[in-house]
Design a protein around this motif. Structure first.
Motif, PDB file in Angstrom:
ATOM      1  N   THR A 127       0.859  -1.186   0.000  1.00  0.00           N
ATOM      2  CA  THR A 127       0.000   0.000   0.000  1.00  0.00           C
ATOM      3  C   THR A 127       0.893   1.233   0.000  1.00  0.00           C
ATOM      4  O   THR A 127       1.782   1.361   0.840  1.00  0.00           O
ATOM      5  N   ALA A 128       0.649   2.143  -0.934  1.00  0.00           N
ATOM      6  CA  ALA A 128       1.493   3.342  -1.056  1.00  0.00           C
ATOM      7  C   ALA A 128       0.962   4.484  -0.206  1.00  0.00           C
ATOM      8  O   ALA A 128      -0.241   4.729  -0.156  1.00  0.00           O
ATOM      9  N   LEU A 129       1.883   5.179   0.438  1.00  0.00           N
ATOM     10  CA  LEU A 129       1.580   6.436   1.111  1.00  0.00           C
ATOM     11  C   LEU A 129       1.880   7.550   0.116  1.00  0.00           C
ATOM     12  O   LEU A 129       3.000   7.671  -0.374  1.00  0.00           O
ATOM     13  N   ILE A 130       0.860   8.349  -0.198  1.00  0.00           N
ATOM     14  CA  ILE A 130       0.998   9.452  -1.146  1.00  0.00           C
ATOM     15  C   ILE A 130       0.875  10.758  -0.361  1.00  0.00           C
ATOM     16  O   ILE A 130      -0.171  11.052   0.212  1.00  0.00           O
ATOM     17  N   LEU A 131       1.954  11.526  -0.319  1.00  0.00           N
ATOM     18  CA  LEU A 131       1.979  12.811   0.387  1.00  0.00           C
ATOM     19  C   LEU A 131       1.923  13.915  -0.662  1.00  0.00           C
ATOM     20  O   LEU A 131       2.853  14.072  -1.456  1.00  0.00           O
ATOM     21  N   LEU A 136       2.733   8.597   9.988  1.00  0.00           N
ATOM     22  CA  LEU A 136       2.509   7.607   8.931  1.00  0.00           C
ATOM     23  C   LEU A 136       3.768   7.405   8.103  1.00  0.00           C
ATOM     24  O   LEU A 136       4.148   6.270   7.787  1.00  0.00           O
ATOM     25  N   LEU A 137       4.419   8.494   7.759  1.00  0.00           N
ATOM     26  CA  LEU A 137       5.643   8.398   6.961  1.00  0.00           C
ATOM     27  C   LEU A 137       6.709   7.577   7.693  1.00  0.00           C
ATOM     28  O   LEU A 137       7.383   6.731   7.088  1.00  0.00           O
ATOM     29  N   HIS A 138       6.851   7.792   8.983  1.00  0.00           N
ATOM     30  CA  HIS A 138       7.820   7.026   9.781  1.00  0.00           C
ATOM     31  C   HIS A 138       7.503   5.531   9.719  1.00  0.00           C
ATOM     32  O   HIS A 138       8.398   4.709   9.500  1.00  0.00           O
ATOM     33  N   ASN A 182       9.251  -0.475   5.189  1.00  0.00           N
ATOM     34  CA  ASN A 182       9.621  -0.553   3.758  1.00  0.00           C
ATOM     35  C   ASN A 182       8.420  -0.592   2.823  1.00  0.00           C
ATOM     36  O   ASN A 182       8.406  -1.322   1.836  1.00  0.00           O
ATOM     37  N   ARG A 183       7.424   0.194   3.145  1.00  0.00           N
ATOM     38  CA  ARG A 183       6.259   0.324   2.265  1.00  0.00           C
ATOM     39  C   ARG A 183       6.538   1.439   1.242  1.00  0.00           C
ATOM     40  O   ARG A 183       7.326   2.342   1.497  1.00  0.00           O
ATOM     41  N   PRO A 184       5.855   1.405   0.106  1.00  0.00           N
ATOM     42  CA  PRO A 184       6.093   2.419  -0.924  1.00  0.00           C
ATOM     43  C   PRO A 184       5.580   3.806  -0.524  1.00  0.00           C
ATOM     44  O   PRO A 184       4.515   3.938   0.065  1.00  0.00           O
ATOM     45  N   ILE A 185       6.377   4.802  -0.876  1.00  0.00           N
ATOM     46  CA  ILE A 185       6.100   6.207  -0.557  1.00  0.00           C
ATOM     47  C   ILE A 185       6.266   7.019  -1.837  1.00  0.00           C
ATOM     48  O   ILE A 185       7.211   6.802  -2.593  1.00  0.00           O
ATOM     49  N   VAL A 186       5.356   7.971  -2.058  1.00  0.00           N
ATOM     50  CA  VAL A 186       5.493   8.914  -3.167  1.00  0.00           C
ATOM     51  C   VAL A 186       5.182  10.305  -2.638  1.00  0.00           C
ATOM     52  O   VAL A 186       4.141  10.519  -2.014  1.00  0.00           O
ATOM     53  N   HIS A 187       6.092  11.236  -2.882  1.00  0.00           N
ATOM     54  CA  HIS A 187       5.878  12.643  -2.551  1.00  0.00           C
ATOM     55  C   HIS A 187       5.454  13.359  -3.831  1.00  0.00           C
ATOM     56  O   HIS A 187       6.043  13.140  -4.896  1.00  0.00           O
ATOM     57  N   GLU A 235      -2.062  -1.091  -5.734  1.00  0.00           N
ATOM     58  CA  GLU A 235      -3.487  -0.884  -5.990  1.00  0.00           C
ATOM     59  C   GLU A 235      -4.145   0.012  -4.949  1.00  0.00           C
ATOM     60  O   GLU A 235      -5.156   0.638  -5.210  1.00  0.00           O
ATOM     61  N   THR A 236      -3.562   0.047  -3.743  1.00  0.00           N
ATOM     62  CA  THR A 236      -4.175   0.775  -2.637  1.00  0.00           C
ATOM     63  C   THR A 236      -3.309   1.982  -2.274  1.00  0.00           C
ATOM     64  O   THR A 236      -2.089   1.874  -2.177  1.00  0.00           O
ATOM     65  N   LEU A 237      -3.979   3.122  -2.077  1.00  0.00           N
ATOM     66  CA  LEU A 237      -3.298   4.386  -1.796  1.00  0.00           C
ATOM     67  C   LEU A 237      -3.797   4.956  -0.477  1.00  0.00           C
ATOM     68  O   LEU A 237      -5.008   5.040  -0.261  1.00  0.00           O
ATOM     69  N   VAL A 238      -2.882   5.356   0.379  1.00  0.00           N
ATOM     70  CA  VAL A 238      -3.216   6.109   1.581  1.00  0.00           C
ATOM     71  C   VAL A 238      -2.766   7.534   1.302  1.00  0.00           C
ATOM     72  O   VAL A 238      -1.585   7.788   1.081  1.00  0.00           O
TER      73      VAL A 238
END
Length: 183
Positions: free
Chosen positions: A7-11, A38-40, A46-51, A104-107
């Motif tokens: 699940t990606a964290l989108i900031l 959440l970012l921490h 090691n989950r996906p992150i996108v800024h 597929e899932t975005l936070v």
């Protein structure tokens, strides 16, 4: 349902510009702290992150308001995509990046609720992603409407989330996200 490790964290647009007092009163004054929490966790697991960084006109000289806030600043290797419209999917490689990583899932956490979170979430859902919006890790500002009435930041925030809830996204708070994490 648990949120998988993919699940990606989108900031989106967590930038210094939003500290400008001329923007008016804001709700969720702790939104950035919740984003940082959440970012921490995303980094630690090691989950996906996108800024996503909004720069309306890249040709203009650099302005410190464009900078991503230090509390959620990207680390080397974390993708930063530049957009110049409200949707994070327009003019960026976001969709391809997510598809190539089988995400597929975005936070989604963002400034501001009624602009970029709304636009990005609606488009994300229409593209087939499963968005979660973190209600206490998003914020907006008070606004005067077309008829001259002043709406508080909390009213605008709540109505933006109401318009997205269920049809376009699951609206959840930071604690709720942490409780749903798998692994």
């Amino acid at each position: 349902m648990k949120l998988s490790t993919n699940t990606a964290l989108i900031l989106i647009d967590v930038q210094n510009h939003f500290d400008n007092p001329e923007l008016g009163n804001r709700n969720n004054l702790n939104a950035e702290e919740n984003m940082a929490t959440l970012l921490h966790v995303w980094r630690e697991t090691n989950r996906p992150i996108v800024h996503i960084q909004h720069i309306s006109n890249p040709a203009l000289p650099h302005h410190p308001g464009r900078d991503i806030k230090e509390i959620v600043a990207p680390l080397p290797g974390e993708p930063v995509m530049i957009k110049n419209v409200n949707s994070s999917f327009i003019g960026t490689n976001l969709e391809n990046h997510l598809r190539e990583a089988n995400i597929e899932t975005l936070v989604i956490v963002v400034l501001t609720t009624d602009h970029c979170v709304s636009t990005t979430t609606r488009m994300g859902k229409n593209l087939g992603f499963t968005p979660y919006i973190v209600s206490d890790a998003t914020a907006t500002f008070e606004r005067v409407s077309f008829d001259g009435k002043l709406y508080s930041a909390e009213e605008i925030h709540t109505l933006a989330l109401v318009s997205l809830s269920d049809e376009f996204a699951t609206v959840i708070d930071t604690l709720g996200v942490l409780e749903l994490l798998e692994g």
